[in-house]
Design a protein around this motif. Structure first.
Motif, PDB file in Angstrom:
ATOM      1  N   ASN A 100       2.129   9.383   3.187  1.00  0.00           N
ATOM      2  CA  ASN A 100       0.689   9.155   3.065  1.00  0.00           C
ATOM      3  C   ASN A 100       0.076   8.371   4.211  1.00  0.00           C
ATOM      4  N   THR A 125      -5.375   5.952   4.307  1.00  0.00           N
ATOM      5  CA  THR A 125      -4.853   7.112   3.568  1.00  0.00           C
ATOM      6  C   THR A 125      -3.612   6.779   2.751  1.00  0.00           C
ATOM      7  N   TRP A 126      -2.976   5.662   3.046  1.00  0.00           N
ATOM      8  CA  TRP A 126      -1.717   5.311   2.380  1.00  0.00           C
ATOM      9  C   TRP A 126      -1.930   4.699   1.001  1.00  0.00           C
ATOM     10  N   SER A 128      -3.150   3.642  -2.572  1.00  0.00           N
ATOM     11  CA  SER A 128      -3.897   4.115  -3.746  1.00  0.00           C
ATOM     12  C   SER A 128      -4.718   2.964  -4.331  1.00  0.00           C
ATOM     13  N   SER A 129      -5.684   3.313  -5.162  1.00  0.00           N
ATOM     14  CA  SER A 129      -6.543   2.304  -5.777  1.00  0.00           C
ATOM     15  C   SER A 129      -5.964   1.865  -7.113  1.00  0.00           C
ATOM     16  N   GLU A 158       2.934  -0.923  -3.031  1.00  0.00           N
ATOM     17  CA  GLU A 158       1.835  -0.852  -2.073  1.00  0.00           C
ATOM     18  C   GLU A 158       1.112  -2.187  -1.959  1.00  0.00           C
ATOM     19  N   THR A 301      -3.757  14.561   1.715  1.00  0.00           N
ATOM     20  CA  THR A 301      -3.223  13.383   1.032  1.00  0.00           C
ATOM     21  C   THR A 301      -3.216  13.532  -0.490  1.00  0.00           C
ATOM     22  N   LYS A 305       0.384  12.662  -2.132  1.00  0.00           N
ATOM     23  CA  LYS A 305       0.510  11.721  -3.251  1.00  0.00           C
ATOM     24  C   LYS A 305       1.178  12.389  -4.452  1.00  0.00           C
ATOM     25  N   ARG A 333      -8.032   6.816  -4.150  1.00  0.00           N
ATOM     26  CA  ARG A 333      -8.093   5.708  -3.206  1.00  0.00           C
ATOM     27  C   ARG A 333      -9.361   4.917  -3.513  1.00  0.00           C
ATOM     28  N   SER A 337      -8.679   0.798   0.779  1.00  0.00           N
ATOM     29  CA  SER A 337      -9.097   1.672   1.875  1.00  0.00           C
ATOM     30  C   SER A 337     -10.389   1.168   2.506  1.00  0.00           C
ATOM     31  N   VAL A 359     -13.158   8.003   0.889  1.00  0.00           N
ATOM     32  CA  VAL A 359     -13.059   7.332  -0.405  1.00  0.00           C
ATOM     33  C   VAL A 359     -13.972   7.988  -1.434  1.00  0.00           C
ATOM     34  N   MET A 362     -12.038  10.973  -2.598  1.00  0.00           N
ATOM     35  CA  MET A 362     -10.815  10.678  -3.340  1.00  0.00           C
ATOM     36  C   MET A 362     -11.086   9.997  -4.674  1.00  0.00           C
TER      37      MET A 362
END
Length: 428
Positions: A100, A125-126, A128-129, A158, A301, A305, A333, A337, A359, A362
């Motif tokens: 990612n 991009t790596w 996640s939320s 993360e 992405t 994911k 995300r 981000s 964002v 995503m």
């Protein structure tokens, strides 16, 4: 007097508007984050109506929003949970990073933004939320699913990685050189290690020192400590966000639970202000040129994911359906981000509008992916997720499979992975 009057009018209108927008988002089952960003775009530089009196106040509120987001995130995890996740899930964390972060880094280099921007966009991009994903899992009733601890484990990895990544990024953005960067990184790693050690060995003493039966005193002490540590961390180029995150980790037990209850409304308020401020500082006129890269990154992405979730859940022995649900849940995300893009905007101005568009996409795609990835793949690729007919009287689409000598049902009307293993670790 006139400036104060305009400040109050603008702030009141913004907060009231955010409340109405949040209620509308809840009604339609959508995260409010993209709507907050749109409000900021509409009333920022180049928008429909540009705010004048309240922008500086909103900027300060945005800083507090980031600190509270990370404090509450740290309160979700204990130091022992972080250490356990490092021991058991580091292969999944490595796969998550490679799959990612690579698309963002490659995109920045292809667009000619340079290596520092590549490091920043890789982070966009790596990560996640955690906030959006936690809400999605709650809304879908999946907190008890067998794949949920896997999803939360990836998020913990993360979040912990951010304690190293953000100081590195801050150092690169500051351009302090190899020696200065090495010192900053050593300070960051030393700080993280020290906090984890103290939290593991003396967490109860820290929590006892902070604890208070008076909610007002607890609120003041924890907030003051968090802002103080965040400021010191910022001075050391470790990042205020990481400082707040480490304070949350250091608190545990009843103190952490009480602090969560007290700070959740404040976090929601200032987090909304943070997303609005990010939109305010982004010129909508800069977004059309980056829409295509944002769409490409979003498509790529989403797939990476889902693959990450599939791999991590497979390592945990989860069924193919659970693997797909884990992958779909990780897609969204959000706050990290935006934080990363805000830090890097001075290096490549295009990162801010690209991150905003990305964002937005995503956060909208995330809930849809969590809900529909598994049924969509089952419909398109039935051989990947085989569903065998059950015995007479069993609902259609339900299957039975044996796992370690136990018979587990999956499918409509079955407990699926929600209650398949009552002794599986869960985390609300």
């Amino acid at each position: 007097m006139h400036d104060t009057t305009m400040l109050l009018i603008e702030l009141g209108a913004i907060i009231l508007g955010l409340g109405i927008i949040g209620r509308f988002a809840g009604r339609i089952g959508l995260s409010a984050i993209p709507l907050y960003l749109l409000v900021g775009l509409a009333f920022g530089h180049g928008g429909i109506f540009e705010l004048s009196a309240s922008e500086e106040f909103i900027a300060i509120g945005a800083e507090i929003g980031v600190i509270l987001l990370l404090l509450l995130l740290g309160l979700e995890y204990s130091a022992s949970e972080l250490v356990d996740n490092l021991r058991t899930q580091y292969p999944s964390g490595a796969v998550d990073f490679v799959l990612n972060a690579t698309p963002g880094a490659v995109a920045a280099l292809v667009l000619g933004w340079g290596p520092v921007a590549a490091v920043a966009l890789a982070g966009v991009t790596w990560i996640s939320s955690s906030g959006v994903i936690a809400k999605i899992l709650t809304d879908l009733g999946r907190l008890g699913n067998r794949e949920t601890p896997v999803v939360l484990g990836i998020l913990v990895m993360e979040d912990l990685a951010m304690a190293v990544y953000l100081p590195i990024l801050t150092t690169l953005l500051a351009g302090v050189g190899l020696m200065g960067g090495g010192i900053t990184l050593v300070v960051a790693l030393g700080t993280v290690g020290l906090v984890l050690y103290v939290a593991l060995r003396h967490g109860r003493l820290i929590s006892r020192a902070v604890s208070s039966d008076n909610p007002e005193l607890l609120l003041l002490v924890v907030l003051g400590l968090t802002v103080l540590i965040a400021g010191i961390a910022q001075q050391l180029h470790v990042s205020a966000a990481v400082g707040a995150f480490l304070v949350g980790i250091a608190l545990s037990g009843e103190v952490a639970e009480s602090a969560q209850r007290l700070f959740t409304p404040l976090r929601d308020l200032f987090a909304a202000v943070f997303f609005v401020f990010f939109g305010l500082s982004t010129d909508p006129g800069n977004m059309p040129p980056v829409i295509v890269p944002a769409l490409i990154l979003a498509v790529v992405t989403v797939v990476t994911k889902v693959v990450t979730g599939w791999y991590a859940a497979r390592r945990a022995g989860i069924s193919p359906r659970g693997r797909l649900r884990a992958g779909g849940a990780l897609v969204a995300r959000g706050e990290f981000s935006i934080v990363i893009a805000g830090l890097a905007a001075g290096v490549a101005a295009e990162i801010r509008p690209l991150a905003t568009a990305y964002v937005l996409l995503m956060v909208i795609i995330g809930p849809l992916a969590a809900r529909w990835t598994e049924p969509a793949v089952r419909a398109l690729m039935p051989r990947l997720v085989k569903v065998s007919p059950g015995p007479p009287g069993q609902p259609p689409g339900e299957r039975r499979e044996r796992r370690q000598g136990r018979e587990v049902r999956e499918g409509p009307g079955a407990p699926s992975d929600t209650a398949a293993r009552a002794d599986s670790p869960t985390k609300p």
